[in-house]
Scaffold this motif. Structure first.
Motif, mmCIF file in Angstrom:
data_model
loop_
_atom_site.group_PDB
_atom_site.id
_atom_site.type_symbol
_atom_site.label_atom_id
_atom_site.label_comp_id
_atom_site.label_asym_id
_atom_site.label_seq_id
_atom_site.Cartn_x
_atom_site.Cartn_y
_atom_site.Cartn_z
ATOM 1 N N ARG A 83 -65.825 2.229 36.291
ATOM 2 C CA ARG A 83 -64.280 2.436 36.082
ATOM 3 C C ARG A 83 -63.561 1.323 36.700
ATOM 4 O O ARG A 83 -62.411 0.637 36.079
ATOM 5 C CB ARG A 83 -63.918 3.540 36.716
ATOM 6 C CG ARG A 83 -62.252 4.145 36.405
ATOM 7 C CD ARG A 83 -62.144 5.439 37.071
ATOM 8 N NE ARG A 83 -62.898 6.748 36.228
ATOM 9 C CZ ARG A 83 -63.982 7.347 36.637
ATOM 10 N NH1 ARG A 83 -64.387 6.939 37.966
ATOM 11 N NH2 ARG A 83 -64.538 8.271 36.116
ATOM 12 N N ASP A 84 -63.708 0.839 37.947
ATOM 13 C CA ASP A 84 -63.202 -0.247 38.748
ATOM 14 C C ASP A 84 -63.069 -1.521 37.873
ATOM 15 O O ASP A 84 -61.944 -2.011 37.849
ATOM 16 C CB ASP A 84 -63.735 -0.461 39.826
ATOM 17 C CG ASP A 84 -63.306 0.925 40.914
ATOM 18 O OD1 ASP A 84 -62.504 1.545 40.697
ATOM 19 O OD2 ASP A 84 -64.027 0.899 41.861
ATOM 20 N N ALA A 85 -64.239 -1.920 37.264
ATOM 21 C CA ALA A 85 -64.407 -3.024 36.430
ATOM 22 C C ALA A 85 -63.559 -3.263 35.202
ATOM 23 O O ALA A 85 -62.782 -4.080 34.967
ATOM 24 C CB ALA A 85 -65.811 -3.330 36.066
ATOM 25 N N ASN A 105 -69.873 -6.374 33.949
ATOM 26 C CA ASN A 105 -69.970 -5.548 35.148
ATOM 27 C C ASN A 105 -69.770 -4.179 35.019
ATOM 28 O O ASN A 105 -70.640 -3.603 35.464
ATOM 29 C CB ASN A 105 -69.240 -6.170 36.138
ATOM 30 C CG ASN A 105 -69.248 -5.457 37.638
ATOM 31 O OD1 ASN A 105 -70.788 -5.052 38.073
ATOM 32 N ND2 ASN A 105 -68.425 -5.150 38.480
ATOM 33 N N GLY A 106 -68.648 -3.889 34.341
ATOM 34 C CA GLY A 106 -68.280 -2.525 34.228
ATOM 35 C C GLY A 106 -69.360 -1.827 32.977
ATOM 36 O O GLY A 106 -69.976 -0.837 33.192
ATOM 37 N N ASN A 134 -65.628 5.973 27.307
ATOM 38 C CA ASN A 134 -67.115 6.275 27.406
ATOM 39 C C ASN A 134 -67.539 6.985 28.726
ATOM 40 O O ASN A 134 -68.070 8.053 28.754
ATOM 41 C CB ASN A 134 -68.008 4.970 27.279
ATOM 42 C CG ASN A 134 -68.034 4.557 25.792
ATOM 43 O OD1 ASN A 134 -68.042 5.628 24.889
ATOM 44 N ND2 ASN A 134 -68.277 3.334 25.539
ATOM 45 N N ILE A 135 -66.839 6.424 29.901
ATOM 46 C CA ILE A 135 -67.120 7.094 30.995
ATOM 47 C C ILE A 135 -66.468 8.464 31.000
ATOM 48 O O ILE A 135 -67.158 9.739 31.427
ATOM 49 C CB ILE A 135 -66.345 6.449 32.237
ATOM 50 C CG1 ILE A 135 -66.897 4.916 32.436
ATOM 51 C CG2 ILE A 135 -66.357 7.054 33.501
ATOM 52 C CD1 ILE A 135 -66.078 4.177 33.202
ATOM 53 N N TYR A 151 -75.352 4.482 35.274
ATOM 54 C CA TYR A 151 -74.579 5.726 35.512
ATOM 55 C C TYR A 151 -73.689 5.658 36.978
ATOM 56 O O TYR A 151 -73.292 6.561 37.536
ATOM 57 C CB TYR A 151 -75.550 6.970 35.658
ATOM 58 C CG TYR A 151 -76.364 7.061 34.246
ATOM 59 C CD1 TYR A 151 -75.844 7.663 33.358
ATOM 60 C CD2 TYR A 151 -77.683 6.713 34.429
ATOM 61 C CE1 TYR A 151 -76.861 7.898 32.107
ATOM 62 C CE2 TYR A 151 -78.471 6.960 33.487
ATOM 63 C CZ TYR A 151 -78.134 7.334 32.186
ATOM 64 O OH TYR A 151 -78.662 7.476 31.134
ATOM 65 N N GLU A 152 -73.341 4.128 37.097
ATOM 66 C CA GLU A 152 -72.490 3.958 38.408
ATOM 67 C C GLU A 152 -71.114 4.186 37.910
ATOM 68 O O GLU A 152 -70.535 2.902 37.648
ATOM 69 C CB GLU A 152 -72.857 2.783 38.935
ATOM 70 C CG GLU A 152 -74.489 2.755 39.498
ATOM 71 C CD GLU A 152 -74.764 1.225 40.105
ATOM 72 O OE1 GLU A 152 -73.865 0.321 40.030
ATOM 73 O OE2 GLU A 152 -76.083 1.048 40.344
ATOM 74 N N TYR A 153 -70.515 5.263 37.528
ATOM 75 C CA TYR A 153 -69.374 5.399 36.896
ATOM 76 C C TYR A 153 -68.017 4.950 37.665
ATOM 77 O O TYR A 153 -67.295 4.309 37.062
ATOM 78 C CB TYR A 153 -68.984 7.056 36.240
ATOM 79 C CG TYR A 153 -70.080 7.275 35.662
ATOM 80 C CD1 TYR A 153 -70.538 6.642 34.463
ATOM 81 C CD2 TYR A 153 -70.852 8.613 35.568
ATOM 82 C CE1 TYR A 153 -71.391 6.997 33.506
ATOM 83 C CE2 TYR A 153 -71.773 9.074 34.630
ATOM 84 C CZ TYR A 153 -72.030 8.312 33.600
ATOM 85 O OH TYR A 153 -72.860 8.652 32.502
#
Length: 450
Positions: free
Chosen positions: A395-397, A381-382, A420-421, A389-391
């Motif tokens: 990050r949460d995942a 998912n992450g 990476n983010i 680009y849904e950072y």
């Protein structure tokens, strides 16, 4: 006397007329009942014979040929498949007439009656007694055969194998004509080879099972057991690690008996073995043949998954994704299916990811309930969110992975995902600080490169 004379001359109808006339004059003469019973028995008029022999059983306890009357009474009931009264008649012979000339056949048909009423425990005892008392009798070979069947039914596979092997050894000297009906030597031999293969398969002796199954196919090429024997041969060869011979057996079943109930499963196992042997093109062909020939097969979903897996290994993620999607369309319903579909959804998401179709990958991840995602599911998912680009979601995942697992590989990938983010957002200082905080054994070459 006139009736007996006609009997000696072979004139059954005249003998019958005279004996029936004599019975009117002498209704208390057990010999007349006995002779009439034998005549009816010879004509296979079993119900009429029973009436005659039953008269002797009920009214003449001291009759000289009472044991014979009881035997014929039991045999007539046996022929009519009335096994309970047959058992009662044979039991009286065993109890009261141990030296009767009818003793062997009475013991045999007593065992047969118990067998046909599914009282396998009693039947086993009766057959063992038969074999003990009459080791040279006409019923000895078929007694061995039935004893093998009893042991097989009871799950005593080693004992079953021994009994069937003794039957094969004794069968050469057997005269099946000595028994009336139901006993065809070739049929019993065919069943014995099949049962021996079954027994040795059950005792985890696949090499011996293969030998007897091959003997069956060689001696009885038109056997009704052939489809099942080919399937079992494939299974035994697979256990022995003879994968090509297993494939050949499964393929023969599919080609020679395409309508057999096991044909689709044989085709699936053929493909699975080719997959295991890394023969991916052949495996794909087998699985695609299954989907085309048996679209309603319970193996259809697994076949689609295996095609998808084959395409993943051969680096064709787009085709892999196509078959994972097909697998989701062919699945049934239920809790177990929901679990399988969840695994397939993740596989489809990963395949679309490697095909660079991140939006499609996100759709399949979204089909997995967010509340109870596994660490592996959270990681993908992450990773997919990062590619879109849904950072924040990424990050949460990745953070969820770090909290929910101790599996080193997943932890390494989650730490790398977070790095990476930060790198993608050009937060260099934060990226360097995070790298310093990662346990050294979880640092990967990619992390050092960043």
């Amino acid at each position: 006397q006139k009736g007996l004379t006609y009997l000696e001359q072979g004139q059954a109808e005249l003998a019958m007329q005279e004996l029936l006339a004599a019975l009117q004059k002498e209704p208390n003469n057990p010999d007349i009942y006995y002779q009439l019973g034998l005549l009816y028995l010879k004509q296979e008029a079993y119900r009429k014979a029973i009436k005659m022999f039953q008269q002797i059983a009920d009214r003449f306890p001291a009759y000289a040929q009472r044991d014979g009357a009881l035997y014929h009474l039991g045999f007539c009931h046996f022929q009519l498949r009335a096994y309970d009264p047959a058992l009662a008649a044979f039991a009286e012979i065993a109890a009261k007439f141990p030296a009767s000339p009818h003793g062997e056949l009475a013991q045999f048909y007593q065992a047969e009656s118990a067998w046909h009423t599914d009282d396998v425990g009693k039947a086993t005892g009766y057959y063992l007694e038969l074999l003990r008392r009459f080791p040279t009798g006409v019923t000895y070979p078929v007694g061995l055969f039935r004893l093998g069947q009893c042991h097989l039914t009871l799950g005593n596979f080693s004992e079953a194998a021994e009994a069937f092997k003794k039957f094969l050894a004794a069968a050469d000297a057997w005269q099946p004509d000595a028994l009336t009906g139901r006993y065809d030597l070739n049929s019993l031999l065919e069943q014995a080879y099949y049962a021996l293969g079954q027994s040795y398969a059950a005792t985890n002796e696949p090499a011996k099972a293969v030998g007897f199954f091959r003997d069956l196919l060689s001696k009885f090429p038109q056997s009704a057991f052939a489809p099942d024997v080919l399937y079992r041969l494939g299974s035994a060869h697979e256990t022995l690690g003879s994968h090509q011979q297993a494939i050949d057996a499964f393929r023969a079943l599919r080609q020679d008996f395409p309508d057999d109930k096991s044909a689709d499963d044989a085709l699936f196992r053929e493909g699975s073995l080719q997959y295991r042997l890394e023969q991916y093109e052949q495996a794909i062909r087998a699985f695609e043949e299954l989907l085309q020939a048996y679209p309603a097969s319970p193996n259809a979903q697994r076949a689609s998954v295996m095609i998808g897996n084959s395409y993943v290994i051969t680096r064709q993620p787009g085709k892999a994704a196509e078959y994972y999607e097909k697998a989701l369309q062919t699945g049934a319903t239920g809790d177990e299916t929901a679990k399988i579909n969840r695994q397939i959804s993740l596989a489809a998401a990963i395949a679309h990811y490697h095909a660079d179709d991140y939006a499609k990958a996100a759709e399949f991840v979204a089909a997995i309930p967010a509340a109870d995602r596994s660490a592996e599911e959270q990681y993908w998912n992450g990773e997919i969110a990062f590619r879109l680009y849904e950072y924040d979601r990424a990050r949460d995942a990745f953070a969820a992975v770090l909290k929910s697992t101790e599996e080193p590989s997943l932890l390494q990938r989650a730490h790398l995902g977070l790095l990476n983010i930060l790198y993608a957002q050009e937060q260099w200082a934060d990226a360097l600080k995070m790298a310093q905080d990662i346990p050294r054994h979880l640092l990967t070459p990619e992390a050092f490169l960043l």
